[in-house]
Design a protein around this motif. Sequence first.
Motif, PDB file in Angstrom:
ATOM      1  N   ILE A 192       0.837  -1.206   0.000  1.00 47.55           N
ATOM      2  CA  ILE A 192       0.000   0.000   0.000  1.00 47.55           C
ATOM      3  C   ILE A 192       0.870   1.254   0.000  1.00 47.55           C
ATOM      4  CG2 ILE A 192      -1.651   1.332   1.374  1.00 47.55           C
ATOM      5  CD1 ILE A 192      -2.915  -1.336   2.223  1.00 47.55           C
ATOM      6  N   HIS A 193       1.952   1.221   0.792  1.00 39.84           N
ATOM      7  CA  HIS A 193       2.859   2.372   0.815  1.00 39.84           C
ATOM      8  C   HIS A 193       3.489   2.584  -0.564  1.00 39.84           C
ATOM      9  CE1 HIS A 193       5.602   5.286   2.664  1.00 39.84           C
ATOM     10  NE2 HIS A 193       6.550   4.755   1.881  1.00 39.84           N
ATOM     11  N   LEU A 194       3.863   1.499  -1.213  1.00 41.91           N
ATOM     12  CA  LEU A 194       4.483   1.598  -2.534  1.00 41.91           C
ATOM     13  C   LEU A 194       3.458   2.041  -3.577  1.00 41.91           C
ATOM     14  CD1 LEU A 194       7.331   1.139  -3.612  1.00 41.91           C
ATOM     15  CD2 LEU A 194       6.667  -1.183  -4.222  1.00 41.91           C
ATOM     16  N   LEU A 195       2.218   1.666  -3.364  1.00 38.10           N
ATOM     17  CA  LEU A 195       1.145   2.102  -4.264  1.00 38.10           C
ATOM     18  C   LEU A 195       0.925   3.610  -4.129  1.00 38.10           C
ATOM     19  CD1 LEU A 195      -0.903   0.801  -6.246  1.00 38.10           C
ATOM     20  CD2 LEU A 195      -2.500   0.661  -4.332  1.00 38.10           C
ATOM     21  N   ASP A 196       0.997   4.102  -2.889  1.00 36.11           N
ATOM     22  CA  ASP A 196       0.800   5.536  -2.644  1.00 36.11           C
ATOM     23  C   ASP A 196       2.028   6.358  -3.017  1.00 36.11           C
ATOM     24  OD1 ASP A 196      -1.704   4.956  -1.680  1.00 36.11           O
ATOM     25  OD2 ASP A 196      -1.077   4.870   0.420  1.00 36.11           O
ATOM     26  N   TYR A 197       3.213   5.751  -2.818  1.00 37.58           N
ATOM     27  CA  TYR A 197       4.468   6.471  -3.094  1.00 37.58           C
ATOM     28  C   TYR A 197       5.355   5.580  -3.976  1.00 37.58           C
ATOM     29  CZ  TYR A 197       2.768   9.022   0.986  1.00 37.58           C
ATOM     30  OH  TYR A 197       1.987   9.719   1.868  1.00 37.58           O
ATOM     31  N   PRO A 198       5.154   5.630  -5.284  1.00 36.99           N
ATOM     32  CA  PRO A 198       5.887   4.721  -6.188  1.00 36.99           C
ATOM     33  C   PRO A 198       7.401   4.852  -6.103  1.00 36.99           C
ATOM     34  CG  PRO A 198       4.049   5.769  -7.322  1.00 36.99           C
ATOM     35  CD  PRO A 198       4.169   6.451  -6.003  1.00 36.99           C
ATOM     36  N   ASN A 199       7.891   5.994  -5.669  1.00 41.84           N
ATOM     37  CA  ASN A 199       9.345   6.195  -5.561  1.00 41.84           C
ATOM     38  C   ASN A 199       9.844   6.010  -4.136  1.00 41.84           C
ATOM     39  OD1 ASN A 199       9.629   6.861  -8.343  1.00 41.84           O
ATOM     40  ND2 ASN A 199       8.894   8.935  -7.919  1.00 41.84           N
ATOM     41  N   ALA A 200       9.095   5.268  -3.345  1.00 44.40           N
ATOM     42  CA  ALA A 200       9.478   5.058  -1.940  1.00 44.40           C
ATOM     43  C   ALA A 200      10.846   4.404  -1.843  1.00 44.40           C
ATOM     44  CB  ALA A 200       8.437   4.187  -1.239  1.00 44.40           C
ATOM     45  N   ARG A 201      11.603   4.785  -0.790  1.00 45.74           N
ATOM     46  CA  ARG A 201      12.936   4.232  -0.565  1.00 45.74           C
ATOM     47  C   ARG A 201      12.826   2.920   0.203  1.00 45.74           C
ATOM     48  NH1 ARG A 201      15.488   7.108   2.948  1.00 45.74           N
ATOM     49  NH2 ARG A 201      17.614   6.667   2.305  1.00 45.74           N
ATOM     50  N   LEU A 202      13.748   2.009  -0.094  1.00 43.35           N
ATOM     51  CA  LEU A 202      13.761   0.708   0.585  1.00 43.35           C
ATOM     52  C   LEU A 202      13.892   0.883   2.090  1.00 43.35           C
ATOM     53  CD1 LEU A 202      13.880  -2.388   0.463  1.00 43.35           C
ATOM     54  CD2 LEU A 202      16.348  -2.189   0.126  1.00 43.35           C
ATOM     55  N   GLU A 203      14.736   1.832   2.515  1.00 44.07           N
ATOM     56  CA  GLU A 203      14.950   2.052   3.949  1.00 44.07           C
ATOM     57  C   GLU A 203      13.642   2.400   4.651  1.00 44.07           C
ATOM     58  OE1 GLU A 203      16.691   3.335   1.530  1.00 44.07           O
ATOM     59  OE2 GLU A 203      18.710   2.501   1.809  1.00 44.07           O
ATOM     60  N   THR A 204      12.791   3.185   3.979  1.00 45.27           N
ATOM     61  CA  THR A 204      11.508   3.569   4.571  1.00 45.27           C
ATOM     62  C   THR A 204      10.595   2.359   4.718  1.00 45.27           C
ATOM     63  OG1 THR A 204      11.711   5.742   3.534  1.00 45.27           O
ATOM     64  CG2 THR A 204       9.532   5.105   4.317  1.00 45.27           C
ATOM     65  N   ILE A 205      10.567   1.516   3.688  1.00 39.38           N
ATOM     66  CA  ILE A 205       9.738   0.297   3.732  1.00 39.38           C
ATOM     67  C   ILE A 205      10.173  -0.595   4.887  1.00 39.38           C
ATOM     68  CG2 ILE A 205       9.176  -1.818   2.483  1.00 39.38           C
ATOM     69  CD1 ILE A 205       7.984   0.145   0.760  1.00 39.38           C
ATOM     70  N   ILE A 206      11.509  -0.791   5.026  1.00 39.73           N
ATOM     71  CA  ILE A 206      12.020  -1.669   6.082  1.00 39.73           C
ATOM     72  C   ILE A 206      11.729  -1.078   7.458  1.00 39.73           C
ATOM     73  CG2 ILE A 206      14.105  -2.644   7.112  1.00 39.73           C
ATOM     74  CD1 ILE A 206      15.287  -2.843   4.300  1.00 39.73           C
ATOM     75  N   LYS A 207      11.954   0.210   7.607  1.00 38.75           N
ATOM     76  CA  LYS A 207      11.808   0.859   8.915  1.00 38.75           C
ATOM     77  C   LYS A 207      10.359   0.913   9.381  1.00 38.75           C
ATOM     78  CE  LYS A 207      12.845   5.159  11.367  1.00 38.75           C
ATOM     79  NZ  LYS A 207      13.418   6.528  11.260  1.00 38.75           N
ATOM     80  N   ASN A 208       9.437   1.222   8.461  1.00 35.82           N
ATOM     81  CA  ASN A 208       8.060   1.506   8.859  1.00 35.82           C
ATOM     82  C   ASN A 208       7.052   0.398   8.573  1.00 35.82           C
ATOM     83  OD1 ASN A 208       8.941   4.078   9.642  1.00 35.82           O
ATOM     84  ND2 ASN A 208       8.543   4.941   7.620  1.00 35.82           N
ATOM     85  N   HIS A 209       7.401  -0.531   7.676  1.00 36.19           N
ATOM     86  CA  HIS A 209       6.375  -1.489   7.252  1.00 36.19           C
ATOM     87  C   HIS A 209       6.824  -2.947   7.281  1.00 36.19           C
ATOM     88  CE1 HIS A 209       4.006   1.967   6.068  1.00 36.19           C
ATOM     89  NE2 HIS A 209       5.007   2.407   5.302  1.00 36.19           N
TER      90      HIS A 209
END
Length: 794
Positions: A192-209
């Motif tokens: 869902i985060h990647l759907l909302d923010y297609p340019n999301a950083r890997l570090e953000t995904i790991i840290k928050n999700h």
Amino acid sequence: MKEEIYPIAIEDKMKDAYLNYSLSVIIGRALPDVRDGLKPVHRRILYAARELGLLHNRPHKKSARLVGEVLGKFHPHGDSAVYDAMVRMAQDFNQRYQLIDGHGNFGSIDGDSAAAMRYTETKLTEIAEALLDNIDEETVNFIDNFDGSLQEPEVLPSKIPNLLVNGSSGIAVGMSTSIPPHNLGEVIDALIHLLDYPNARLETIIKNHLPGPDFPTGAAIVGNDGIKSAYQNGKGKITLRAKSKVEKEGRHQNLIITEIPYQVNKAKLIEEIADLVNKGKISAVSDLRDESDKKGIRIVIELKSKADPQLTLNRLYKYTNLQTNFRINLLALNDKKPVVMGLLEILNHFLDFRKQVIKNHTQYNLNKSENRYHILAGLKRAIDELDIVIKVIRNSQSKKEAREKLMLELDISKQQAQSILEMQLQRLVGMEFEKLEAEREDLAEKIKYYKNILNNEDELNNVLRDELKEIKKSFDDQRRTEIIADDSKAEITKDDLIKEKNAVLSLSYRGIIKRNEEFKNLRAAKNDYLVAAVEGSSLDQLLFFSDQGEVYNLQVHDIEEHHGLATGDNLSKYLQIPIKENIISLNILDKEQNKNQNQYYTFVTHSGLVKRSNIDEYRTNYSHIRAIKLDNDSLVNVEKTNAIEDIIVVSKNGYLIRFSGDTFSTTGRNTLGSRAINLSKNDHVIYFNIFDKNDFLISISEDGRANKIKLNNFRSQKRNGKGIRIFSNSKYKLAGAVTAARDDKILIAAKNGEINEIVVADIPETSPGGNMYQVTKELDFEKIVAVKKIIEVE
């Protein structure tokens, strides 16, 4: 037929045959598809189960029936291969989310095999049905089965991100995959985060999700580096460790293992532990038993009294599968090609796949709705022109004639005309007519909605987002695997296997080293004296500085502990020191780096140079390193100091200089020093130490003369001065000097090896430049070559 023979090189034929075989294994057996996360055999099992009606809310059927269905229609391989795959899909210790609901004996975490397929029963789980949802509504492509008689799905629609959720493992030709399972809710949050923010950083995904894998057996992942590497590059290694707790039982303590690493056989693990106990490698265990039941794992390791639970656990981590390494290789098929992918790639592939499935499903619903709307328009036209319809039907001799006349008279299509002919008379009732109108309006709204999804990317994303949220709501559960962020805890070092306790180490004049827990038990052998003693922890590091500028390293726990009247071992038992080298200083280095901040090792050489380096420069795993850069020089002494306290340096010709530590800079380990004292041509340094106003300087000449002077009588000077004269007679040459208190004793050693002691109180006290007095007149000494302060223990 005419026989034709073509010559071909055997290497080319073998290469071609092996390539075909490799592709068959890679695509058709061993590797999962990035879209639904399934290998062909698993996909066929799930699809065949659906075709048999083995849904989650229906009764189970014999496993043999499902295996037969898979073999006969889709998977022409061995029955055991299909059944084994089905069994693994039903095992709660293998699958994070089971896709098969099995009744009967489906094996155990102890390595027990499942019962034969004729004895067990099976059906789909609810989450498995989410992988198959809408499969008959043109959502995915279908291909011919092995004999072309039936169609099977190329991939399942899969609302579940199954590749990450359940993971996969397999060995193909020249490659393998090892994808760990993950928590469904965390993966969906990441999507869902990647759907909302297609340019999301890997570090953000790991840290928050999505912090890392989540295994069905729980346990703990130690360290983050392996996870980050795997998610970034597609490859990495993580350390899995069992979970445990300590329970008291009377005077004893028990270690209770409650969760074990993924894919570890519990029965074999217990055998490993028992084997270590029997071999004496782990001596603290008195009993071992397995109390596991349906509620979960419970391995009881009963400890002996006074045993250290953490120390025992560390040994178990080191020597058994209570701690294992899991290699991650995110390899899957993308467009029928094996590709190693990072986490973001896998997530994006799933989002793209689901968008296409939603589009296909929407197009299917749109076509269906438009067809129905077209039929309803024809029925409305018939009702509006009912008299014409009745007239046409009465005057027609056949269905075909009636259909053609209706098409002509009402200007409608063939399908509409056919639906009018098939319409029941009851549809002419007013209420039925209203229902048709309501259905037309509803279809009009649906058609508008479906077209909006197909033509609007934002609307498509909204549908996918709602779908993901619904899946999470239905199947989300708590994370089972704990993640311990500290990577330094991943490796069990030798220190982790040693019980930490107080350690006192002494070194005698004749090179005997002893380790004990208290100062009171230190003693030297007959005709020997203790000349150095340090105190610390059994986990600390012991440094031996030599006169040739080397520093030798030992762990304190490497020194054998001696008790009672034992005097210790020769240092040569632990260190191989060249004959021409002598140990001049013994120091202890705390196990925790940077704990001794603002602490330094200060060196003084025979030529009168002084150097200071940070203590942590000497923290090493090597057996020895260079302590100081020497240029045709040697070391006199090494002392632990701060950066400002005064230093005293004594020369052989009887000069002492006192200067402040802030008059020279701290430098690196392999450097030369600064000038401490300005020596005459035939002079060199014999001693240095830290200034203490309460101590005396004891000077001993080569022929046995001595004096003592209160250190406070020597004023501080600038560094690199000539210093202050210790005694008046320039003919005397000092054998050595020490700083000591009035009650201390001094060791003096002769060239012939004889040693003896004198009491500081017996030495005459003078002022700087005073006389030297004979203190060894009654002894038959040759030339004195060494002077040391004796370490005395009460």
